[in-house]
Design a protein around this motif. Structure first.
Motif, mmCIF file in Angstrom:
data_model
loop_
_atom_site.group_PDB
_atom_site.id
_atom_site.type_symbol
_atom_site.label_atom_id
_atom_site.label_comp_id
_atom_site.label_asym_id
_atom_site.label_seq_id
_atom_site.Cartn_x
_atom_site.Cartn_y
_atom_site.Cartn_z
ATOM 1 N N LEU A 103 -2.743 14.140 5.240
ATOM 2 C CA LEU A 103 -3.251 12.820 5.588
ATOM 3 C C LEU A 103 -2.169 11.754 5.652
ATOM 4 O O LEU A 103 -2.417 10.647 6.122
ATOM 5 C CB LEU A 103 -4.325 12.386 4.586
ATOM 6 N N HIS A 104 -0.980 12.079 5.198
ATOM 7 C CA HIS A 104 0.128 11.137 5.309
ATOM 8 C C HIS A 104 0.756 11.170 6.710
ATOM 9 O O HIS A 104 1.704 10.435 6.983
ATOM 10 C CB HIS A 104 1.199 11.450 4.260
ATOM 11 N N HIS A 105 0.217 12.026 7.575
ATOM 12 C CA HIS A 105 0.708 12.121 8.948
ATOM 13 C C HIS A 105 -0.460 11.931 9.918
ATOM 14 O O HIS A 105 -1.626 11.895 9.511
ATOM 15 C CB HIS A 105 1.359 13.492 9.183
ATOM 16 N N ARG A 106 -0.154 11.813 11.184
ATOM 17 C CA ARG A 106 -1.163 11.613 12.220
ATOM 18 C C ARG A 106 -2.168 12.759 12.203
ATOM 19 O O ARG A 106 -1.792 13.931 12.113
ATOM 20 C CB ARG A 106 -0.474 11.531 13.585
ATOM 21 N N VAL A 129 -3.141 3.042 2.173
ATOM 22 C CA VAL A 129 -4.565 3.079 2.524
ATOM 23 C C VAL A 129 -4.774 2.664 3.972
ATOM 24 O O VAL A 129 -5.561 3.279 4.712
ATOM 25 C CB VAL A 129 -5.376 2.160 1.582
ATOM 26 N N ALA A 130 -4.077 1.626 4.419
ATOM 27 C CA ALA A 130 -4.261 1.124 5.785
ATOM 28 C C ALA A 130 -3.896 2.177 6.819
ATOM 29 O O ALA A 130 -4.565 2.309 7.858
ATOM 30 C CB ALA A 130 -3.429 -0.139 5.996
ATOM 31 N N GLU A 131 -2.840 2.931 6.565
ATOM 32 C CA GLU A 131 -2.403 3.944 7.531
ATOM 33 C C GLU A 131 -3.467 5.026 7.713
ATOM 34 O O GLU A 131 -3.768 5.431 8.839
ATOM 35 C CB GLU A 131 -1.095 4.572 7.062
ATOM 36 N N VAL A 132 -4.041 5.493 6.608
ATOM 37 C CA VAL A 132 -5.064 6.537 6.711
ATOM 38 C C VAL A 132 -6.338 5.979 7.337
ATOM 39 O O VAL A 132 -6.966 6.625 8.192
ATOM 40 C CB VAL A 132 -5.344 7.151 5.330
ATOM 41 N N VAL A 148 -16.149 5.970 3.183
ATOM 42 C CA VAL A 148 -15.125 6.252 2.176
ATOM 43 C C VAL A 148 -15.749 6.164 0.789
ATOM 44 O O VAL A 148 -16.448 5.189 0.485
ATOM 45 C CB VAL A 148 -13.951 5.255 2.269
ATOM 46 N N THR A 149 -15.524 7.165 -0.042
ATOM 47 C CA THR A 149 -15.888 7.073 -1.450
ATOM 48 C C THR A 149 -14.623 7.241 -2.275
ATOM 49 O O THR A 149 -13.691 7.944 -1.870
ATOM 50 C CB THR A 149 -16.910 8.152 -1.863
ATOM 51 N N THR A 150 -14.601 6.589 -3.433
ATOM 52 C CA THR A 150 -13.422 6.685 -4.277
ATOM 53 C C THR A 150 -13.781 6.446 -5.735
ATOM 54 O O THR A 150 -14.800 5.794 -6.029
ATOM 55 C CB THR A 150 -12.339 5.672 -3.834
ATOM 56 N N SER A 183 -9.567 -5.216 -3.589
ATOM 57 C CA SER A 183 -8.976 -6.014 -2.502
ATOM 58 C C SER A 183 -8.044 -5.191 -1.624
ATOM 59 O O SER A 183 -7.898 -5.476 -0.426
ATOM 60 C CB SER A 183 -8.219 -7.221 -3.074
ATOM 61 N N ASP A 184 -7.415 -4.169 -2.195
ATOM 62 C CA ASP A 184 -6.532 -3.315 -1.396
ATOM 63 C C ASP A 184 -7.311 -2.628 -0.278
ATOM 64 O O ASP A 184 -6.821 -2.488 0.850
ATOM 65 C CB ASP A 184 -5.864 -2.256 -2.277
ATOM 66 N N TYR A 185 -8.530 -2.167 -0.598
ATOM 67 C CA TYR A 185 -9.346 -1.498 0.417
ATOM 68 C C TYR A 185 -9.819 -2.485 1.478
ATOM 69 O O TYR A 185 -9.815 -2.181 2.684
ATOM 70 C CB TYR A 185 -10.544 -0.816 -0.246
ATOM 71 N N VAL A 186 -10.229 -3.675 1.050
ATOM 72 C CA VAL A 186 -10.700 -4.684 2.004
ATOM 73 C C VAL A 186 -9.565 -5.105 2.933
ATOM 74 O O VAL A 186 -9.717 -5.142 4.159
ATOM 75 C CB VAL A 186 -11.276 -5.902 1.264
ATOM 76 N N ASN A 187 -8.419 -5.417 2.362
ATOM 77 C CA ASN A 187 -7.284 -5.852 3.175
ATOM 78 C C ASN A 187 -6.778 -4.742 4.092
ATOM 79 O O ASN A 187 -6.397 -4.989 5.244
ATOM 80 C CB ASN A 187 -6.141 -6.329 2.267
ATOM 81 N N ALA A 188 -6.780 -3.503 3.582
ATOM 82 C CA ALA A 188 -6.338 -2.373 4.397
ATOM 83 C C ALA A 188 -7.281 -2.143 5.576
ATOM 84 O O ALA A 188 -6.837 -1.799 6.675
ATOM 85 C CB ALA A 188 -6.248 -1.108 3.547
ATOM 86 N N SER A 189 -8.569 -2.335 5.355
ATOM 87 C CA SER A 189 -9.528 -2.135 6.453
ATOM 88 C C SER A 189 -9.310 -3.168 7.557
ATOM 89 O O SER A 189 -9.411 -2.851 8.749
ATOM 90 C CB SER A 189 -10.965 -2.192 5.924
#
Length: 232
Positions: A103-106, A129-132, A148-150, A183-189
Motif C-alpha cells: 500500500l505504500h506504492h501505487r 494517510v493522504a497518499e493511500v 475506512v475503519t481504524t 484531524s490527520d484523517y480529516v486533513n488527509a481526506s
C-alpha cells in the motif's frame, strides 16, 4: 492489541509485514475484540453489495472479502503479507481474487475500477494517510464509496497497538504502528480529494465483552473509528 508491556514482559518489535506473516497462522483464532466490534459495523455501513465490484485494501486473511463474496459482491483483496494472503486464499471462491501489493506504492488497478473501496484496520500501520487515500480515490468510481475503519486514536495514545503472542517462542510480538489523530484523517481526506460523508466512534460495552473476554479491560473506551468518503 493490548496495552504497552510491563518492564518484565518479554517482547519483540517487528516490522508490520514480518509481524503479520508471523501472526497469520493464528490470526483468525485470536479473540480480537476490535475485529468482533468492527465486522458487523462494516456490514451495516456497506449495506447491499450484490453485484458490486469491491476492493479490499489490506485484506489480511480475507475475512471481509469472504463475507462480501457470499452476499453477492465481486471482490479483489490486496495485501503485502504472504502469510496473510496464504490464509486468505483458503477462503477464495470464484467471486474473489487475491493479489500481492504494498500500500505504500501505487495500487495495480485502473482508475474507477471499483464501486466500493474498503480499508479495514490498516491505517495504524500507514505513515502517509493522504497518499493511500488518494490511491483509493483513484481506483473508486466517481459516485462510489470509500470506507475506512481504524483503531481509535484514543487507544493509540493510551499505548494500545497491534500485538500477539508467538506460538513458537511465547514472546509478545509488537507490530510497527503509527499514531494518527482524528484531524490527520480529516486533513488527509481533503488532500486526497475526498469528502467525508460520515464518521462514527464505537465503544466497548457489555454486549461486546460477552462475546470477547479480551474486551473486558477496555470497557467504556472508544475502540473503533469508522469513516466513509466520496470523491469531490
Amino acid at each position: 492489541m493490548t496495552t504497552r508491556p510491563t518492564p518484565s514482559e518479554s517482547k519483540r518489535e517487528v516490522s508490520t509485514r514480518d509481524g503479520y506473516d508471523l501472526w497469520s497462522g493464528t490470526y483468525d483464532a485470536y479473540d480480537n475484540p476490535l475485529v468482533k466490534l468492527e465486522s458487523p459495523v462494516v456490514a451495516a455501513t456497506l449495506g447491499d453489495v450484490s453485484g458490486l465490484r469491491i476492493l479490499d485494501v489490506g485484506c489480511g486473511t480475507g475475512r471481509h472479502a469472504k463475507r462480501l463474496a457470499e452476499v453477492g459482491a465481486w471482490v479483489t483483496g490486496i495485501d503485502f503479507s504472504a502469510g496473510m494472503l496464504a490464509r486468505a486464499r483458503t477462503k477464495a471462491s470464484d467471486r474473489v481474487r487475491f493479489v500481492v501489493g504494498d500500500l505504500h506504492h501505487r495500487l495495480p488497478f485502473q482508475e474507477g475500477e471499483f464501486d466500493r473501496v474498503i480499508c479495514c484496520l490498516v491505517f495504524d500501520h500507514i505513515r502517509d494517510v493522504a497518499e493511500v487515500l488518494s490511491e483509493m480515490r483513484r481506483v473508486c468510481r466517481r459516485d462510489g464509496v470509500i470506507l475506512v475503519t481504524t483503531l481509535h486514536p484514543t487507544m493509540l495514545l493510551a499505548g494500545v497497538q497491534a500485538r500477539f503472542t508467538d506460538a513458537q517462542t511465547g514472546e509478545k510480538v509488537w507490530l510497527e504502528s503509527v499514531h494518527h489523530q482524528v484531524s490527520d484523517y480529516v486533513n488527509a481526506s481533503v488532500s486526497a480529494g475526498l469528502r467525508l460523508r460520515s464518521m462514527s466512534e464505537h465503544f466497548v460495552d457489555e454486549a461486546l465483552t460477552a462475546i470477547s473476554p479480551n474486551a473486558e479491560k477496555y470497557l467504556g473506551w472508544p475502540l473503533l473509528m469508522v469513516m466513509t468518503f466520496e470523491r469531490v
